[in-house]
Design an enzyme around this catalytic site. Structure first.
Site, PDB file in Angstrom:
ATOM      1  CG  ASP A  84      -2.111   0.947   1.086  1.00 33.68           C
ATOM      2  OD1 ASP A  84      -2.225   1.634   0.048  1.00 33.68           O
ATOM      3  OD2 ASP A  84      -2.939   1.006   2.018  1.00 33.68           O
ATOM      4  N   GLY A  85       0.276   2.354  -0.370  1.00 32.25           N
ATOM      5  CA  GLY A  85       0.956   3.643  -0.362  1.00 32.25           C
ATOM      6  C   GLY A  85       0.805   4.328   0.990  1.00 32.25           C
ATOM      7  N   GLY A  99      -5.674   9.515   2.684  1.00 29.80           N
ATOM      8  CA  GLY A  99      -5.932  10.573   1.711  1.00 29.80           C
ATOM      9  C   GLY A  99      -6.952  10.142   0.665  1.00 29.80           C
ATOM     10  N   GLY A 100      -6.950   8.857   0.367  1.00 28.03           N
ATOM     11  CA  GLY A 100      -7.899   8.311  -0.605  1.00 28.03           C
ATOM     12  C   GLY A 100      -9.164   7.766   0.044  1.00 28.03           C
ATOM     13  CD  GLU A 106      -5.727   2.671   2.546  1.00 30.06           C
ATOM     14  OE1 GLU A 106      -5.644   2.969   1.350  1.00 30.06           O
ATOM     15  OE2 GLU A 106      -5.428   3.463   3.454  1.00 30.06           O
TER      16      GLU A 106
HETATM   17  C1  5RP Z   1      -5.704   5.871   0.560  1.00 30.30           C
HETATM   18  C2  5RP Z   1      -4.327   5.942   1.094  1.00 30.30           C
HETATM   19  C3  5RP Z   1      -3.211   6.044   0.105  1.00 30.30           C
HETATM   20  O1  5RP Z   1      -2.306   5.022   0.347  1.00 30.30           O
HETATM   21  C4  5RP Z   1      -2.536   7.360   0.250  1.00 30.30           C
HETATM   22  O2  5RP Z   1      -3.521   8.383   0.154  1.00 30.30           O
HETATM   23  C5  5RP Z   1      -1.467   7.568  -0.823  1.00 30.30           C
HETATM   24  O3  5RP Z   1      -2.078   7.702  -2.062  1.00 30.30           O
HETATM   25  P1  5RP Z   1      -1.272   8.016  -3.378  1.00 30.30           P
HETATM   26  O4  5RP Z   1      -0.508   6.790  -3.714  1.00 30.30           O
HETATM   27  O5  5RP Z   1      -2.344   8.333  -4.391  1.00 30.30           O
HETATM   28  O6  5RP Z   1      -0.394   9.195  -3.109  1.00 30.30           O
HETATM   29  O7  5RP Z   1      -4.067   5.924   2.263  1.00 30.30           O
HETATM   30  O8  5RP Z   1      -6.655   5.887   1.580  1.00 30.30           O
END
Ligand code: 5RP
Length: 226
Positions: A84-85, A99-100, A106
Site C-alpha cells: 500500500d501507499g 488521503g484516498g 486498509e
Molecule cells: C488511501 C491511502 C493512500 O495510500 C494514500 O492516500 C497515498 O495515495 P497516493 O498513492 O495516491 O499518493 O491511504 O486511503
C-alpha cells in the site's frame, strides 16, 4: 540527467513491489494512485497468484477489470504481504494514510498481513508525522464532537466534502481531516484517538506500521527497512 516525474516514480515502486508478492498466495492490496501502478504491474504475474484481498471498492474494480480474483477478507486468515501507499511515512515506518478515504479497510487488511510493504515517492518521507492533514473516519453523528476534541488539542478539523456534501466512505461513514498536528509519538496518539466515541479509524498507522518502504527517488528505488 533526466529527472523522473512523480508519476514515473510511482510506476517504479509499483513495479518494484512485485518482488514481495509470494507466488501461489493471496496478496493484500491497498488503495491510491501508487497502488494503481502496482495493480497494473500485478496483472503481468496474475497467473502466479491466487488473487487479492482489496482495501477499497476502487481497488477491487481495478483488480477485477485486469482479471485478478478478489477475495473477501473474511475468507482469508492471514496474508503474507500487504502492499500500500502512504500520505506520509517517517523513519520508523509509521504512517499517515487515508488521503484516498480508504483508511479503515486498509488498516483491516494490514492487520491481517504478516508484512506491510509501503510504496511511495520520496516526497512522502518525513521526520515527524502531521504536516499532511490527518484523515479520521467517524460515525456521522459524532463528527462535530470529534472535531471539537481536535480543536481542544489546538488542531483544526474539517469535514471532508465531495460535491458540496459530506464524503461518504465505502463503509457509509464520514471523514474529518485534521491539520496543525505534530505527531511525535504515533503509538500513543493512535491509541488515544482510537478510543474517542464515534471514531471508526484514525489515519495514523503505528500499530500497523510498515516493515519495508520502497521509496521512489531520482536515483531509483531506495529500500528502507524498519
Ligand atoms: C488511501 C491511502 C493512500 O495510500 C494514500 O492516500 C497515498 O495515495 P497516493 O498513492 O495516491 O499518493 O491511504 O486511503
Amino acid at each position: 540527467m533526466t529527472t523522473l516525474s512523480q508519476d514515473e516514480l510511482k510506476t517504479l515502486v509499483g513495479q518494484a513491489a512485485l518482488k514481495y508478492v509470494v507466488p501461489g498466495e493471496i496478496v493484500g492490496v491497498g488503495t491510491g494512485s501508487t497502488v494503481n501502478k502496482f495493480i497494473d504491474a500485478l496483472a503481468s504475474i496474475k497467473d502466479q497468484i491466487k488473487g487479492a484481498v482489496s482495501s477499497s471498492v476502487a481497488s477491487t474494480e481495478r483488480l477485477q477489470a485486469l482479471g485478478i480474483r478478489v477475495f473477501d477478507a473474511n475468507e482469508v486468515a492471514e496474508l503474507a504481504v500487504y502492499i500500500d501507499g502512504a500520505d506520509e511515512i517517517d523513519h520508523q515506518g509509521y504512517m499517515i494514510k487515508g488521503g484516498g478515504a480508504a483508511l479503515t479497510r486498509e488498516k483491516i487488511v494490514a492487520a491481517q498481513s504478516r508484512q506491510f510493504v509501503c510504496i511511495a515517492d520520496d516526497s512522502k518521507l518525513v521526520k515527524t508525522l502531521g504536516t499532511y492533514p490527518l484523515p479520521v473516519e467517524v460515525i456521522p453523528m459524532a463528527a462535530q464532537r470529534v472535531m471539537r476534541q481536535f480543536a481542544a488539542m489546538g488542531a483544526q478539523a474539517r469535514l471532508r466534502l465531495r460535491n458540496d456534501a459530506p464524503l461518504v466512505t465505502d463503509n457509509g461513514q464520514h471523514l474529518v481531516d485534521v491539520t496543525g498536528l505534530q505527531i511525535s509519538d504515533p503509538l500513543v496518539f493512535e491509541a488515544e484517538v482510537n478510543q474517542w466515541p464515534g471514531v471508526v479509524t484514525v489515519g495514523v498507522f503505528a500499530f500497523q506500521k510498515a516493515q519495508i518502504c520502497l521509496l521512489g527517488t531520482v536515483d531509483g528505488v531506495r529500500t528502507l527497512t524498519f
